[in-house]
Design an enzyme around this catalytic site. Structure first.
Site, mmCIF file in Angstrom:
data_model
loop_
_atom_site.group_PDB
_atom_site.id
_atom_site.type_symbol
_atom_site.label_atom_id
_atom_site.label_comp_id
_atom_site.label_asym_id
_atom_site.label_seq_id
_atom_site.Cartn_x
_atom_site.Cartn_y
_atom_site.Cartn_z
ATOM 1 N N CYS A 105 20.676 -9.048 -14.840
ATOM 2 C CA CYS A 105 21.559 -10.265 -15.278
ATOM 3 C C CYS A 105 22.888 -10.450 -14.458
ATOM 4 O O CYS A 105 22.796 -10.466 -13.258
ATOM 5 C CB CYS A 105 21.768 -10.115 -16.656
ATOM 6 S SG CYS A 105 22.287 -11.912 -17.476
ATOM 7 N N THR A 106 23.854 -10.323 -14.930
ATOM 8 C CA THR A 106 25.276 -10.706 -14.346
ATOM 9 C C THR A 106 25.954 -9.426 -13.929
ATOM 10 O O THR A 106 27.074 -9.274 -13.319
ATOM 11 C CB THR A 106 26.063 -11.360 -15.265
ATOM 12 O OG1 THR A 106 26.575 -10.630 -16.390
ATOM 13 C CG2 THR A 106 25.649 -12.795 -15.525
#
Length: 320
Positions: A105-106
């Site tokens: 993800c981030t």
């Protein structure tokens, strides 16, 4: 035993599932003889961290004391929005020592801030792809796939994509049978290749505002093997072909032809994964007409032929 060390970086504001999803995959694989992973978690100072959902995770130790791992995994979460400079500095100095660098993800934002993504093709959660590309122009951001492999670097989209990527890494390390067994135990599917889009065709396209066009969208999804030419679809919407094509693209963001291509490809993939139907039957059911036409569509969109796709992602013997 071939044992690979996996170090998971923890920080305040981490997304708990970005941590526990991949960890459960690696831990599950470790139950098999010859497929061990040495799992460790670490925060900057070894102190507990509070996740974005309020859970508290207690690391095994501090990053300063961590040995260079085989796989360094950097999860995402709200804490990546304003990253701790000390954490970014540690990644800059130590991440290059890992044989495999992974972000979920981030977590890609932390790697980018440390200069570790420059010159690489990567992905991340769809909501921050534009921000990542704008903030780090030396990084090639691909917003579509659920995960991307670029040499020793592997980046993935949101939460469940981290599980997909971890399963792919287990398959790479120890073979498909172990990865498939782990997936079954976790009740997830070992079916999603990295180049699968983060959204299905129906979610990628906007839903048309006008009822006739919405009905056409539903019809395409439910009848991929029918005549889906602009003329046929326009007649169903009671519009002229020219008016229909303009209105469809204006309201969905895709031309009718592009939308049909995506729906047919998704339907073909599901049949290859879930059924024992032969290539001829699948190509007809999905509107390709012939196995050769389906092969061309798969090669263009996925870079692989239908038979190879089925070999990698089916869960039962097929009739070819």
């Amino acid at each position: 035993m071939t044992q690979r060390s996996v170090l998971v970086v923890l920080f305040d504001g981490v997304q708990s599932l970005d941590v526990t999803g991949p960890v459960e995959v690696f831990a599950g694989a470790s139950h098999f003889p010859g497929a061990g992973y040495e799992l460790r978690t670490a925060s900057l100072d070894g102190a507990p961290v509070r996740t974005s959902s309020g859970l508290t995770l207690v690391p095994d130790g501090g990053l300063a004391d961590a040995e260079p791992p085989h796989t360094l995994l950097v999860p995402g979460g709200e804490g990546t929005r304003t990253p701790d400079p000390a954490l970014v500095g540690w990644l800059r100095d130590h991440a290059t020592h890992a044989e495999r660098l992974v972000s979920v993800c981030t977590g890609a934002l932390l790697l980018a801030a440390a200069g570790l993504l420059d010159g690489h093709r990567v992905t991340t959660h769809w909501t921050v792809c534009e921000h990542l590309a704008r903030s780090y122009p030396a990084v090639e951001v691909d917003p579509d796939p659920i995960f991307v492999r670029d040499g020793r670097l592997a980046t993935s989209a949101g939460v469940t994509a981290g599980i997909d990527l971890a399963l792919a890494l287990v398959e790479e390390d120890h073979g498909r049978d172990i990865a498939l067994t782990v997936a079954r135990h976790l009740v997830v599917f070992l079916r999603r290749p990295g180049n699968q889009a983060q959204f299905s065709a129906q979610l990628t396209a906007q839903t048309a505002r006008r009822e006739p066009l919405r009905e056409v969208q539903h019809w395409i999804t439910e009848h991929p093997g029918d005549d889906l030419s602009v003329e046929a679809l326009a007649a169903r919407a009671r519009l002229s072909p020219r008016h229909f094509a303009r209105a469809f693209q204006a309201e969905t963001g895709l031309t009718p032809g592009r939308y049909v291509d995506r729906i047919r490809l998704e339907h073909a993939r599901r049949l290859l994964e879930d059924t024992t139907d032969g290539m001829t039957g699948i190509s007809r059911a999905c509107g390709y007409g012939t196995p050769e036409a389906m092969r061309r569509a798969f090669t263009k969109a996925l870079g692989t032929a239908p038979a190879e796709y089925r070999r990698r992602f089916r869960t039962q013997p097929a009739l070819d």
